[in-house]
Design an enzyme around this catalytic site. Sequence first.
Site, PDB file in Angstrom:
ATOM      1  N   ASP A  81       0.849  -1.187   0.000  1.00 44.31           N
ATOM      2  CA  ASP A  81       0.000   0.000   0.000  1.00 44.31           C
ATOM      3  C   ASP A  81       0.887   1.240   0.000  1.00 44.31           C
ATOM      4  OD1 ASP A  81       0.928  -0.061   2.662  1.00 44.31           O
ATOM      5  OD2 ASP A  81      -0.860  -1.164   3.266  1.00 44.31           O
ATOM      6  N   ASP A 129       1.465   5.089   1.423  1.00 48.88           N
ATOM      7  CA  ASP A 129       1.138   6.106   2.418  1.00 48.88           C
ATOM      8  C   ASP A 129       1.747   7.425   1.978  1.00 48.88           C
ATOM      9  OD1 ASP A 129      -0.036   4.128   3.946  1.00 48.88           O
ATOM     10  OD2 ASP A 129       1.802   3.691   5.039  1.00 48.88           O
ATOM     11  N   ASP A 145      10.812   4.061  12.610  1.00 43.71           N
ATOM     12  CA  ASP A 145      11.595   3.034  13.294  1.00 43.71           C
ATOM     13  C   ASP A 145      12.955   2.750  12.639  1.00 43.71           C
ATOM     14  OD1 ASP A 145      10.184   1.882  11.191  1.00 43.71           O
ATOM     15  OD2 ASP A 145       9.180   0.366  12.411  1.00 43.71           O
TER      16      ASP A 145
HETATM   17  P1  ATP Z   1       4.540  -3.097   5.336  1.00 46.13           P
HETATM   18  O1  ATP Z   1       4.948  -3.233   3.941  1.00 46.13           O
HETATM   19  O2  ATP Z   1       4.695  -4.334   6.110  1.00 46.13           O
HETATM   20  O3  ATP Z   1       3.206  -2.416   5.527  1.00 46.13           O
HETATM   21  P2  ATP Z   1       5.531  -0.597   6.346  1.00 46.13           P
HETATM   22  O4  ATP Z   1       6.912  -0.087   6.479  1.00 46.13           O
HETATM   23  O5  ATP Z   1       4.600   0.133   5.439  1.00 46.13           O
HETATM   24  O6  ATP Z   1       5.645  -2.115   5.971  1.00 46.13           O
HETATM   25  P3  ATP Z   1       3.617  -0.064   8.407  1.00 46.13           P
HETATM   26  O7  ATP Z   1       3.366  -0.843   9.659  1.00 46.13           O
HETATM   27  O8  ATP Z   1       2.563   0.000   7.374  1.00 46.13           O
HETATM   28  O9  ATP Z   1       4.957  -0.661   7.800  1.00 46.13           O
HETATM   29  O10 ATP Z   1       4.015   1.398   8.859  1.00 46.13           O
HETATM   30  C1  ATP Z   1       4.222   2.460   7.955  1.00 46.13           C
HETATM   31  C2  ATP Z   1       5.406   3.309   8.383  1.00 46.13           C
HETATM   32  O11 ATP Z   1       5.148   3.914   9.654  1.00 46.13           O
HETATM   33  C3  ATP Z   1       6.699   2.534   8.574  1.00 46.13           C
HETATM   34  O12 ATP Z   1       7.417   2.431   7.365  1.00 46.13           O
HETATM   35  C4  ATP Z   1       7.439   3.357   9.597  1.00 46.13           C
HETATM   36  O13 ATP Z   1       8.073   4.444   8.974  1.00 46.13           O
HETATM   37  C5  ATP Z   1       6.323   3.918  10.460  1.00 46.13           C
HETATM   38  N1  ATP Z   1       6.055   3.082  11.652  1.00 46.13           N
HETATM   39  C6  ATP Z   1       5.121   2.121  11.767  1.00 46.13           C
HETATM   40  N2  ATP Z   1       5.136   1.570  12.989  1.00 46.13           N
HETATM   41  C7  ATP Z   1       6.094   2.214  13.680  1.00 46.13           C
HETATM   42  C8  ATP Z   1       6.588   2.106  15.009  1.00 46.13           C
HETATM   43  N3  ATP Z   1       6.091   1.224  15.860  1.00 46.13           N
HETATM   44  N4  ATP Z   1       7.593   2.954  15.371  1.00 46.13           N
HETATM   45  C9  ATP Z   1       8.076   3.859  14.507  1.00 46.13           C
HETATM   46  N5  ATP Z   1       7.665   3.980  13.248  1.00 46.13           N
HETATM   47  C10 ATP Z   1       6.683   3.194  12.817  1.00 46.13           C
HETATM   48 MG    MG Z   2       2.473  -0.275   5.206  1.00 43.63          MG
END
Ligand code: ATP
Ligand code: MG
Length: 452
Positions: A72, A74, A154
């Site tokens: 997805d 963001d 993170d």
């Molecule tokens: P995925 O492809 O698994 O969705 P993602 O990186 O998009 O991976 P998400 O959980 O959707 O992960 O979170 C989106 C973004 O928000 C992350 O890339 C990170 O920058 C930030 N983020 C999410 N959770 C945390 C956390 N617990 N602490 C700090 N930053 C976070």
């Molecule tokens: Mg994500």
Amino acid sequence: MIRRIISKVFGRKRPASGTGERILPRAEHGISRNGIDDCALKVCETLAGAGYKAYVVGGAVRDLLLGIPPKDFDVATDATPEEVRRLFRRSRIIGRRFQIVHVMCGRETIEVTTFRANGQKESEDEDERPTDEHGRLLSDNVFGSMADDAARRDFTINALYYDPAREEVHDYFGGVDDCKKRVLRMIGDPETRYREDPVRMLRAARFAAKLDFRIDEATRAPVARLAPLLANIPRARIFDEALKLLLSGHALRGVHQLRAEGLHHGMLPLLDTILDDPAGERFITAALKSTDARIQSDRPSSPAFLFATLLWPQVLKRWQALEAAGEKPQPALFQAMDDVLDAQRNQLAIPRRYDGMMKEIWALQPRFAQRGGQRPYRLLEHPRFRAAYDFLLLRCEAGEVDAELGDWWTRFQDADEAERAGLLLADSGPKPRRKRRRRKPGEASGGEAQPA
Ligand code: ATP
Ligand code: MG
């Protein structure tokens, strides 16, 4: 002091220090605008047209850099949630404490987040962020600059911002290099960041497994010691994270990664019992491999099925124990299902909405042994036949039941009427439909399937 008042009034913090923003042109990162989904592009264009900053951020940029199709998209912006909402007719603000805006576009939803700071601690007296006694952040809803927003993320690879208009990547913490080196590195001091949010430990294991990255030593080192902090996290959040790991397409690697880091006690405590038993390990390995293959080839995979597999080794053990203690097979199985579901509530918190399907899958297993009369036809028509049959195949693969049984059902399903009749076994399972008569007390039940 004055700065503190200003920051309180305006809800903004100074940019985090120590961030060196690098802006990489397309030639250096290789991400083309064409890789960005139309909806996300449109959201960025509309925001930019209204004079705001807007970037695709987080997982999507990371995945594009690595050549993985993003799940997805963001968007991060300096527009406030209210300002974003006013720009898009089909949008709504969600969340109270931390507001984000969902912008709908066709059947898609883009999550738009305002730059946020929970920032770096810059001096002792300036840090007013509320934390619990273990350092966990209790609030994180302060708007900030783009640099602040990068610093509160993170891992370095998750703090990349893609500007679709210029096809540039903004990189504050060396995330592009870490992607190239395939290293997962925490932004800031790992221990502090894990204390702020212990779920980041689980995320480290998940990303390392999903991306096949090495966890940087400084990022990995505190985990073994801090893993018990997961006990303070609401069970529902842990469950969500477990689901993400299990449905990542790399669950098998993820589960082993969790165990290697000692994190499974806080997330999937049942892994110990399962993996220490060779039969359990064979079953779970088969189950996770099959889930991974389904997800990697874009076939649906249901959480209930997955949790039914994870809990099966325990159900089976309990079923066998109850039978050994003299209980009849069918009631023993139902009792075992209830016992195991009750026991996991405190550990894993699988939501109750999955109970029904898990129970159906389990309860249908003995019926596969009944291959005579009308019973196989009735089983084929059961709404959960497919899931239960897939489950049976896993049991065969793990050596828990004879592979011949799975093969029989594979043939029976595909056969035409005449072939089916030829496949029916005369002497298996209970006799087809006897007239019901009241059983005398103490009389044995029919030949229900026994657990192997
Ligand atoms: P995925 O492809 O698994 O969705 P993602 O990186 O998009 O991976 P998400 O959980 O959707 O992960 O979170 C989106 C973004 O928000 C992350 O890339 C990170 O920058 C930030 N983020 C999410 N959770 C945390 C956390 N617990 N602490 C700090 N930053 C976070
Ligand atoms: Mg994500």
